[in-house]
Write an enzyme that holds these catalytic residues in place. Structure first.
Site, PDB file in Angstrom:
ATOM      1  N   LYS A  76      37.554  42.634  29.579  1.00  0.00           N
ATOM      2  CA  LYS A  76      38.570  41.715  29.064  1.00  0.00           C
ATOM      3  C   LYS A  76      37.932  40.907  27.942  1.00  0.00           C
ATOM      4  CE  LYS A  76      41.802  38.118  30.741  1.00  0.00           C
ATOM      5  NZ  LYS A  76      42.245  37.359  31.928  1.00  0.00           N
ATOM      6  N   SER A 151      47.200  37.408  32.860  1.00  0.00           N
ATOM      7  CA  SER A 151      46.725  37.525  31.495  1.00  0.00           C
ATOM      8  C   SER A 151      45.849  38.754  31.241  1.00  0.00           C
ATOM      9  CB  SER A 151      45.909  36.266  31.154  1.00  0.00           C
ATOM     10  OG  SER A 151      44.732  36.201  31.927  1.00  0.00           O
ATOM     11  N   SER A 175      45.916  36.272  37.321  1.00  0.00           N
ATOM     12  CA  SER A 175      45.739  37.096  36.121  1.00  0.00           C
ATOM     13  C   SER A 175      45.056  38.443  36.331  1.00  0.00           C
ATOM     14  CB  SER A 175      44.960  36.301  35.067  1.00  0.00           C
ATOM     15  OG  SER A 175      45.812  35.383  34.429  1.00  0.00           O
TER      16      SER A 175
END
Lengths: 486, 95, 482
Positions: A76, A151, A175
């Site tokens: 990420k 997210s 997330s």
């Protein structure tokens, strides 16, 4: 090769069916070809990946066998990667080449993993749909008109589309788990303090925790084993031995006590999601688990408490983005104040700015006690509720998200409705407990996730529950049609 | 507790974020919706409940007093939007 | 109408650790800009603080030294504000749970009066960087080398009533932190910085007046001047029927005045909240026990011991203990001087400290050792040299001309011990000054005393100061009576 799980790929590499370099090339080509339709990667690190793959092949030939040797993964874009742009989904950091590696990145590299690139995400991890990203939304491979969740949406979309067998994510209010649910993946948020936060760009420091996104519990166990552990650079990272998560996957859940929090099954819950969850419960019962109802009486206050605590911490954590030392600076600042105000107005997107304002307001004089103080006390209540429930049962179970993947743009005008996406996941972060989401069905061709919450540091137990479920079901094997042609 | 324009402006100033005239109305509306959500906290019964700042009840670990940082100066200065003689440059600060 | 001033001080002490409070960067002074700022100090995204163990020990040691409540539990908080030398947009400090709670210390004023002053709290925090306004073509340059340097902020109660008391308090703090070895206390280099809160009220009133905060008073002398100036300014304003604005004022040493720093900025709102990256600091009884065992003898008890053991005056003892190194020098001198404490004290407080002061040296750079000074004192005691010659020997040793005994020997400074030789000189002096001898003999007894001194002076002159004064006196008297 891309259809294999991480564990299967490891076996393939061990057996010499293919080399790490071949595997890496295959995935790089697949990303090249398919990702333009998904936008799940914001940065590809092909050169580095090839070098790491070659190093892994050489190490394997030399007889050393790091746990993730030659296994590809994506990070990420919230994790700092030395020499590689780390933008955190923000214009603010669009030009930011991190000067160091996050501990998670370092540990994965030390374990032999190959970094394919950095994945798309909501700006500073603030969002549940990946739509707040400066780089545009990532798309859900099950239906590219739909959001992948957030997210960690880019990570989830990339794994679901078989562009990478695994990815890292972070979870501040859901997330990792919500995108895992929306993409038919297994994703784990560890106990707060289990994984180092060093080098992970902070959103809300007392809630943020890194974890893996992959296809199976087995893969998550493998990844968590490499990620977890004490880090003297993070004061909140716990000095406590790391359990052998893979060894915990016995598949035996005979006598395991599962609690169903009544608040996780509200009347207005989408019936199909409720059905899928109850179906999963029945499956676990068949394998010997004992099920009972429990209560988390303050659960309805978790969203309000979270939307004070997280923005408050964020307002302070994001103050460092001021256009002075790195990152975005507005053109021709007329004064120091102008430099600050325009750099931050132009560098941050609207959701981030909203949260900074809410957080600043909640901490400001005259409001602190009414907002931040109360939210912290409510947080205590919520933790106490969980502790009480977890003294009665071993694991709590419920839906991960209140709905399946929704249309891109459907909720962008309504922050509060968007916030309710995390209604089942947020409380877990407030308490600091470990939880995972596992695939448990399809509704209208879109995945449904079920969440299992464990007691502190009992990641092994919830992974084993998911493993047992995955031995009995094949939801985790369902793949989107996307990219099947490649 | 709905907030008025003055409060939003003061808050934006504290946060050093310039408000654009165009999106001001929209912003007030959104902020008030969010505050409407978090105002549910006011109904919570938290008498006698201690605030919780950290998920785990642990003590601050300590680091030995040793110089361990390596020199990152060149890497760091390359990131600077404006730099001269090793210093970060900002518009003149009047003291 | 008489007025009373009310003064409280906030003192920032830079703690003498090798590395920063929350990072492994060096705290050394004067390196290239931004070369000693680690990723943490620069506020790089993703970086996190870890507390320096020595810094905590130093704060606790200070707490024990001022008899403070040293709480087992303290919390770091973030003080949020934007400034270019504050890289994270917040300063990590302590707010409602400081590491050191209420304590006190005693001051001694020049007239010997003593006073106990309260200390409200002391807390740990990180320093900011530096803004440089010159040499950047109209821009400001930011150097973050100092960012993250450990500070202990010590907040006093509003217990002081004059600039003099404030200076005495500051000197005492200076003395304590140096005794503890937790700071060099160097005000010129900013290791000790002082802000003063000043208000005035009519004598007899108990409520406080509106106060001003004076920033930037960074020498003992300026503290006195700045505070006294501000007290006078406030009294003038009030007597003219005006009112005191609650504001921050800056002391200008060149003009000896304070001026308002008020800008159009709104009142500060620092939005303090507990730092989520740092956990509560817990201090155990074992920690405190360990620190107590390391605690050096502090100025107050040292002073009492000097008065008791060496029979020094309270004032001499006060002067000698102000600096630990001076006190240690004194005790080493006494031991080298065979236990002669009173003379050792006199020599150190007058000759040695005077010399150090003139040459602007610290005691560590004294060019005479306690052993050498002790030898000089022994030579006075055993009659080898006179006190006057001793000063000559002291200077010779200072100027590197050799050890005291060598100097005395080589430069022929021994007192005359041969009474025959001295007697001849006395007779010669009296013969050379027959007029004065006559005058002396004719004078009334009460005028004689002064006249007698003349002959002593002449004899000392003739002997180059080496005559034993008692012996010379006796001989002169004897010859004049003849």
């Amino acid at each position: 090769m891309h259809d294999k799980t991480l564990t299967q790929l490891k076996a393939g590499l061990d057996a010499g069916d293919f080399s790490a370099r071949e595997l890496t090339e295959h995935l790089l080509a697949r990303i090249e070809q398919l990702d333009p339709r998904l936008n799940s990667f914001v940065t590809r690190t092909a050169e580095q990946a090839r070098a790491q793959a070659d190093a892994a092949d050489q190490a394997r030939a030399a007889g050393t066998n790091a746990p993730l040797a030659g296994l590809p993964l994506a990070h990420k874009d919230i994790f700092c990667t030395d020499g590689v742009r780390t933008a955190c989904g923000s214009r603010m950091l669009d030009n930011f080449v991190a000067p160091y590696d996050a501990t998670v990145v370092e540990k994965m590299q030390a374990a032999g993993a190959v970094m394919l690139g950095k994945t798309n995400m909501d700006e500073f991890a603030m969002g549940s749909s990946n739509e707040t990203s400066y780089y545009g939304p990532a798309r859900n491979p099950w239906n590219t008109d739909k959001v992948p969740g957030g997210s960690s949406g880019g990570s989830a979309a990339a794994v679901a589309a078989r562009l990478t067998p695994a990815a890292t994510g972070t979870d501040t209010g859901g997330s990792i788990r919500q995108p895992a649910a929306l993409n038919g993946l297994t994703g784990l948020k560890p106990t707060y303090g289990r994984v180092s936060r060093w080098g992970m760009i902070a959103f809300a420091s007392s809630l943020d925790q890194a974890g893996p996104l992959a296809r199976t519990a087995e893969d998550c166990a493998l990844l968590l084993g490499a990620m977890a552990g004490h880090d003297p650079k993070d004061s909140t990272c716990v000095d406590r031995p790391v359990e052998d998560y893979s060894a915990a996957l016995t598949g035996d859940i005979q006598g395991l006590k599962i609690g169903l929090p009544e608040q996780f099954f509200p009347e207005h819950l989408d019936g199909r999601i409720g059905d899928a969850t109850r179906e999963a419960v029945r499956e676990l019962e068949k394998r010997g688990a004992k099920v009972q109802w429990v209560s988390l009486p303050h659960l309805d206050l978790s969203v309000p408490a979270y939307y004070v605590i997280a923005p408050a911490e964020a307002s302070s954590n994001l103050a460092r983005f001021d256009g002075v030392r790195y990152g975005y600076r507005c053109a021709q600042p007329q004064s120091l104040e102008d430099l600050y105000k325009r750099s931050r107005a132009e560098g941050f997107g609207s959701e981030v700015k909203r949260r900074i304002l809410v957080g600043t307001y909640a901490l400001s004089e005259g409001y602190y006690e009414a907002y931040y103080g109360r939210a912290q006390r409510v947080r205590t209540r919520i933790r106490d509720d969980f502790q009480k429930a977890l003294s009665e049962v071993d694991v709590l179970l419920g839906p991960t998200a209140p709905e399946c993947a929704f249309d891109i743009g459907a909720k962008t005008d309504d922050p509060v409705t968007m916030y309710m996406q995390d209604v089942f996941t947020i409380a877990v972060n407030l308490a600091g407990l470990p939880a995972l989401s596992m695939p448990a069905g399809l509704v209208d061709g879109l995945p449904v996730g079920v969440q299992a919450i464990g007691d502190y540091f009992r990641e092994g137990r919830i992974l084993n529950l998911a493993h047992a479920f995955q031995q009995a079901t094949d939801w985790h094997e369902k793949a989107p049609a996307f990219g099947g042609e490649a | 507790m709905a907030i008025d324009h003055t409060t939003v402006e003061r808050t934006a100033h504290l946060a050093r974020i310039r408000l654009e005239d165009g999106d001001a109305e929209d912003l007030y509306g959104r902020l008030n919706e969010i505050l409407g959500l978090v105002d549910q906290l006011q109904q919570a019964d938290v008498d006698g409940i201690e605030p919780m700042a950290h998920p785990l009840d642990l003590d601050q670990p300590l680091r030995p007093d040793e110089v361990t940082a390596s020199d990152n100066r060149d890497k760091i200065l390359r990131l600077a939007p404006a730099e001269e003689d090793g210093c970060f440059l900002v518009p003149r600060v009047i003291e | 109408m008489s007025w009373e001033a009310v003064i409280g001080l906030e003192v920032h002490v830079q703690l003498a650790a090798d590395s920063k409070i929350f990072s492994g960067a060096s705290t050394r002074f004067g390196s290239e800009p931004n070369s000693q700022a680690s990723l943490v100090d620069l506020g790089m995204p993703g970086t996190l603080p870890v507390l320096n163990e020595k810094v905590l020990d130093m704060a606790l040691l200070f707490g024990l030294a001022i008899d403070a409540e040293v709480t087992g539990h303290s919390v770091f908080a973030r003080k949020n504000y934007f400034y270019p030398d504050l890289p994270k947009g917040y300063q990590t400090s302590q707010f409602d749970h400081p590491v050191v709670g209420k304590g006190h210390l005693r001051i001694v004023l020049d007239d010997g009066t003593e006073k106990t002053l309260g200390i409200t709290r002391a807390h740990l925090e990180e320093d900011a960087g530096k803004s440089l306004h010159e040499g950047f073509g109209g821009m400001t340059g930011i150097d973050l080398n100092r960012a993250g340097t450990p500070l202990l902020e010590i907040v006093s109660e509003p217990d002081m009533r004059s600039g003099t008391e404030a200076v005495a308090y500051l000197k005492k703090l200076h003395s304590i932190v140096r005794y503890l070895g937790i700071s060099d206390g160097n005000m010129a280099e900013g290791s000790m910085r002082c802000d003063a809160n000043v208000s005035v009220r009519r004598s007899g009133e108990t409520a406080f007046g509106h106060r001003t905060e004076i920033k930037n008073v960074n020498s003992f002398r300026f503290v006195d001047k700045a505070i006294n100036h501000e007290i006078e300014r406030q009294i003038d304003v009030l007597e003219d029927g005006g009112r005191i604005e609650q504001e921050t004022r800056l002391y200008d040493a060149d003009k000896n005045e304070t001026r308002s720093m008020r800008t159009k900025e709104e009142a500060d709102d620092y939005r303090y909240f507990p730092c989520p990256d740092l956990l509560p600091v817990r201090v155990t009884d074992d920690d405190l026990q360990r620190l107590r065992a390391d605690m050096p003898e502090l100025p107050d008890s040292k002073r009492a011991r000097f008065v008791h053991d060496y029979e020094l005056s309270a004032y001499d003892a006060h002067v000698l203990v102000a600096e630990r190194a001076v006190a240690e020098y004194f005790e080493a001198t006494v031991s080298a001087a065979g236990g002669e404490a009173k003379l050792s004290a006199n020599w150190i407080t007058s000759e040695l400290l005077g010399m150090l002061n003139r040459e602007e040296l610290s005691i560590e750079h004294a060019r005479i050792t306690p052993q050498q000074l002790g030898t000089i004192i022994r030579r006075i005691q055993d009659g080898t040299i006179s006190s006057k010659i001793a000063k000559q020997v002291f200077e010779a040793v200072w100027n590197d001309e050799g050890d005291p005994d060598t100097v005395i020997e080589q430069q022929g400074l021994k007192q005359m011990s041969d009474s025959g030789e001295l007697e001849a000189i006395v007779e010669q002096v009296l013969a050379d000054n027959a007029e004065q001898v006559e005058a002396y003999k004719a004078a009334e007894p009460k005028k004689r005393k002064k006249m007698f001194g003349f002959f002593v002076g002449q004899v000392m002159k003739a002997t180059g100061g080496k005559a034993n004064p008692q012996q010379a006196n006796a001989l002169i008297e004897q010859k004049l009576e003849q």
